[in-house]
Design a protein around this motif. Structure first.
Motif, PDB file in Angstrom:
ATOM      1  N   VAL A  70       0.792  -1.191   0.014  1.00 34.58           N
ATOM      2  CA  VAL A  70       0.141   0.020   0.007  1.00 34.58           C
ATOM      3  C   VAL A  70       1.081   1.094  -0.237  1.00 34.58           C
ATOM      4  O   VAL A  70       1.823   1.382   0.888  1.00 34.58           O
ATOM      5  N   ASP A  72       1.506   5.666  -0.294  1.00 36.26           N
ATOM      6  CA  ASP A  72       0.779   6.994  -0.180  1.00 36.26           C
ATOM      7  C   ASP A  72       0.898   7.724  -1.381  1.00 36.26           C
ATOM      8  O   ASP A  72       1.162   7.274  -2.442  1.00 36.26           O
ATOM      9  N   SER A  73       0.377   8.986  -1.095  1.00 35.35           N
ATOM     10  CA  SER A  73       0.160   9.893  -2.355  1.00 35.35           C
ATOM     11  C   SER A  73       1.588  10.101  -3.102  1.00 35.35           C
ATOM     12  O   SER A  73       1.422  10.526  -4.224  1.00 35.35           O
ATOM     13  N   GLN A 113      -9.955   0.734  -1.298  1.00 37.01           N
ATOM     14  CA  GLN A 113     -10.259   1.152   0.056  1.00 37.01           C
ATOM     15  C   GLN A 113      -8.809   0.996   1.076  1.00 37.01           C
ATOM     16  O   GLN A 113      -8.972   1.471   2.193  1.00 37.01           O
ATOM     17  N   SER A 114      -7.765   0.450   0.432  1.00 36.06           N
ATOM     18  CA  SER A 114      -6.665   0.437   1.338  1.00 36.06           C
ATOM     19  C   SER A 114      -6.056   1.775   1.656  1.00 36.06           C
ATOM     20  O   SER A 114      -6.097   2.701   0.695  1.00 36.06           O
ATOM     21  N   SER A 115      -5.272   1.864   2.800  1.00 35.97           N
ATOM     22  CA  SER A 115      -4.801   3.217   2.853  1.00 35.97           C
ATOM     23  C   SER A 115      -3.785   3.264   3.937  1.00 35.97           C
ATOM     24  O   SER A 115      -3.465   2.330   4.812  1.00 35.97           O
ATOM     25  N   CYS A 116      -3.127   4.412   3.926  1.00 39.25           N
ATOM     26  CA  CYS A 116      -1.854   4.404   4.948  1.00 39.25           C
ATOM     27  C   CYS A 116      -2.419   5.157   6.166  1.00 39.25           C
ATOM     28  O   CYS A 116      -1.441   5.261   7.163  1.00 39.25           O
ATOM     29  N   GLY A 117      -3.593   5.440   6.231  1.00 30.82           N
ATOM     30  CA  GLY A 117      -4.134   6.263   7.281  1.00 30.82           C
ATOM     31  C   GLY A 117      -3.640   7.720   7.677  1.00 30.82           C
ATOM     32  O   GLY A 117      -2.693   8.174   6.693  1.00 30.82           O
ATOM     33  N   LYS A 118      -4.469   8.515   8.289  1.00 28.49           N
ATOM     34  CA  LYS A 118      -4.091   9.796   8.614  1.00 28.49           C
ATOM     35  C   LYS A 118      -4.280  10.200   9.908  1.00 28.49           C
ATOM     36  O   LYS A 118      -5.136  10.364  10.477  1.00 28.49           O
ATOM     37  N   SER A 122      -7.564   8.250  11.102  1.00 25.07           N
ATOM     38  CA  SER A 122      -7.599   6.845  10.668  1.00 25.07           C
ATOM     39  C   SER A 122      -6.409   6.089  10.477  1.00 25.07           C
ATOM     40  O   SER A 122      -5.385   6.705  10.646  1.00 25.07           O
ATOM     41  N   PRO A 124      -3.864   2.820   9.209  1.00 19.89           N
ATOM     42  CA  PRO A 124      -3.719   2.048   7.987  1.00 19.89           C
ATOM     43  C   PRO A 124      -4.540   0.753   7.756  1.00 19.89           C
ATOM     44  O   PRO A 124      -4.931  -0.110   8.667  1.00 19.89           O
ATOM     45  N   ASN A 139      -6.932  -4.555   9.340  1.00 16.00           N
ATOM     46  CA  ASN A 139      -6.821  -3.258   9.701  1.00 16.00           C
ATOM     47  C   ASN A 139      -5.783  -2.940  10.944  1.00 16.00           C
ATOM     48  O   ASN A 139      -5.907  -3.660  11.896  1.00 16.00           O
TER      49      ASN A 139
END
Length: 471
Positions: A70, A72-73, A113-118, A122, A124, A139
């Motif tokens: 996964v 990030d931007s 829907q996968s994400s590094c979190g913020k 939120s 990862p 999760n």
């Protein structure tokens, strides 16, 4: 019941091959021997049966370890996961309970829907999609100096006739199960677990194995440091006096001077046969007799190749494991070495088979990297019908990687259905059948030769009488 390493000739094709020089004699209580082997060939074959392993077909649904990221931007990886996942799902088919068994395929995709979190808003999450609408979500969360897979979510589509044939799911076409896990590691380290970890929730069993993963990655790649799972931790208790000692046998690979080579010696003996079993909810589910030997090629500190041969000693080997209706695990631990055999059930053929082998050991001090780990979860060996036992007196070589073999001797094994802790009807391996066939062919050939000689003698005798006239 001590043992030494077993040698095989390179000309016979049994990897990894040994150098032409003979091994030095080992003390009778030695458990390891080491020397510098020639380069290993690409494939391992059972001694005396070239090509038999090549003829064994791998089942289509078996999968090796898969890798996912996964990012990030900015394109930097924040979650990296290499893992093998097996699913066992109980579902209804025409009013009866059926069991579907399948793997997370290598072509599974990292979902949007996968994400590094913020930050604190939120965390990862790794969402893997595969097949006709199935998904697995990991999760993550962090707490003080550790991160963990806080929740595992698995969604599956019962309308997928490939995995769930004749499913009568009714309105529940896409069930979802979730469970908390104890998969955790220290921040800044990767989580490593070779052993199989079964997670059971409702009618679903999820089995993780050969896992390397890391969340909250900061440099875009796995950390050099790792946190090992409890299942992989091997006891470092002092060895009892009956434990074998190590010896070193150095074989020159370039010097042609015969005086520098060790004296020739006979092949070391085979490992002793041990009895191992695993007990499940319904009694014994794995029953195994076998001699076990590891054959590992490694790089030494002087950049030369060495070979470590280790015979398991049954009296000093601890066994454990788990099993359910479609999978079984036999864990064998000898000193600082662990081997895990994973068995599976092919429900369409009614046969059990060895699906995978994971091993970890500590190499001799001369090794450049002392800790050795290897796994192969795409095997299809030791097959027999459920209720019967697989038996093979010949040596079999199970190739884990190009640097690691597990050699088994005089094996008899039965998995899943075992009555009275006794083996069922025997299904012989192809090697034993070939060994039995050779004397029969030779005997038949000799009998045919004797018959031909006898017929020729009788014909010749008759012709000799025909040459005289009666007076």
């Amino acid at each position: 019941m001590t043992g030494r390493g077993r040698r095989q000739s390179p000309e016979r094709g049994a990897p990894p091959p040994l150098p032409p020089a003979a091994l030095a004699p080992l003390p009778p209580r030695s458990r390891r021997c080491r020397f510098a082997p020639a380069p290993a060939p690409a494939m391992a074959r059972p001694r005396g049966a070239r090509g038999l392993l090549a003829a064994a077909a791998l089942l289509g649904f078996l999968q090796a370890s898969s890798s996912f990221e996964v990012k990030d931007s900015s394109g930097n990886a924040c979650i990296i996961a290499n893992l093998t996942v097996a699913f066992s799902v109980e579902y209804k088919s025409s009013g009866q309970k059926e069991l579907a068994y399948f793997f997370l395929p290598q072509n599974a995709t990292v979902e949007p829907q996968s994400s590094c979190g913020k930050g604190n808003t939120s965390h990862p999450v790794l969402v893997l999609g595969f097949g006709a609408g199935h998904s697995l979500s990991l999760n993550f969360s962090e707490n003080a100096d550790k991160y963990q897979v806080k929740e595992l979510v698995f969604s599956y589509n019962l309308s997928d006739a490939t995995l769930f044939p004749n499913s009568t799911a009714g309105k529940m076409k896409t069930p979802k199960v979730s469970v908390k896990t104890n998969i955790q590691a220290y921040m800044g380290t990767k989580y490593r677990c070779i052993s199989s970890k079964n997670i059971r929730v409702k009618n679903v069993t999820i089995t993780f194995s050969n896992v390397t993963l890391e969340a909250y990655v900061t440099n875009g790649t796995f950390s050099m440091n790792k946190t090992e799972c409890a299942e992989d931790m091997v006891s470092t208790t002092a060895v009892v006096p009956t434990s074998p000692k190590r010896t070193t046998s150095q074989v020159p690979t370039t010097s042609p001077i015969p005086t520098t080579s060790p004296a020739p010696t006979a092949s070391p003996p085979d490992p002793a046969v041990g009895k191992y079993n695993v007990t499940g909810p319904n009694g014994t589910c794995v029953l195994a007799y076998m001699g076990l030997q590891l054959n590992i090629t490694y790089l030494k500190k002087d950049d030369k190749m060495g070979l470590d041969l280790l015979n398991f000693i049954p009296n000093n080997t601890a066994s454990s494991g788990t099993c359910d209706s479609t999978s079984a695990f036999l864990n064998l631990t000898f000193e600082k070495t662990r081997v895990i055999f994973r068995f599976a059930l092919n429900t369409s053929t009614g046969k059990f088979f060895l699906q995978g082998v994971n091993l970890s050991t500590t190499l001799p001090s001369e090794a450049k990297v002392p800790k050795f780990e290897a796994s192969n979860n795409s095997m299809s060996e030791l097959r027999a019908t459920v209720g019967n036992s697989y038996k093979c007196s010949a040596e079999e070589n199970l190739q884990v990687t190009d640097k690691a073999l597990v050699n088994i001797f005089n094996v008899q094994i039965q998995v899943f259905k075992i009555d009275g802790d006794k083996f069922g009807a025997v299904e012989e391996c192809q090697l034993d059948e070939n060994n039995m066939l050779i004397p029969i062919i030779v005997g038949a050939a000799l009998a045919g030769l004797v018959l031909i000689v006898l017929i020729a003698y009788l014909i010749g005798r008759k012709r000799s009488h025909a040459g005289y006239q009666t007076i």
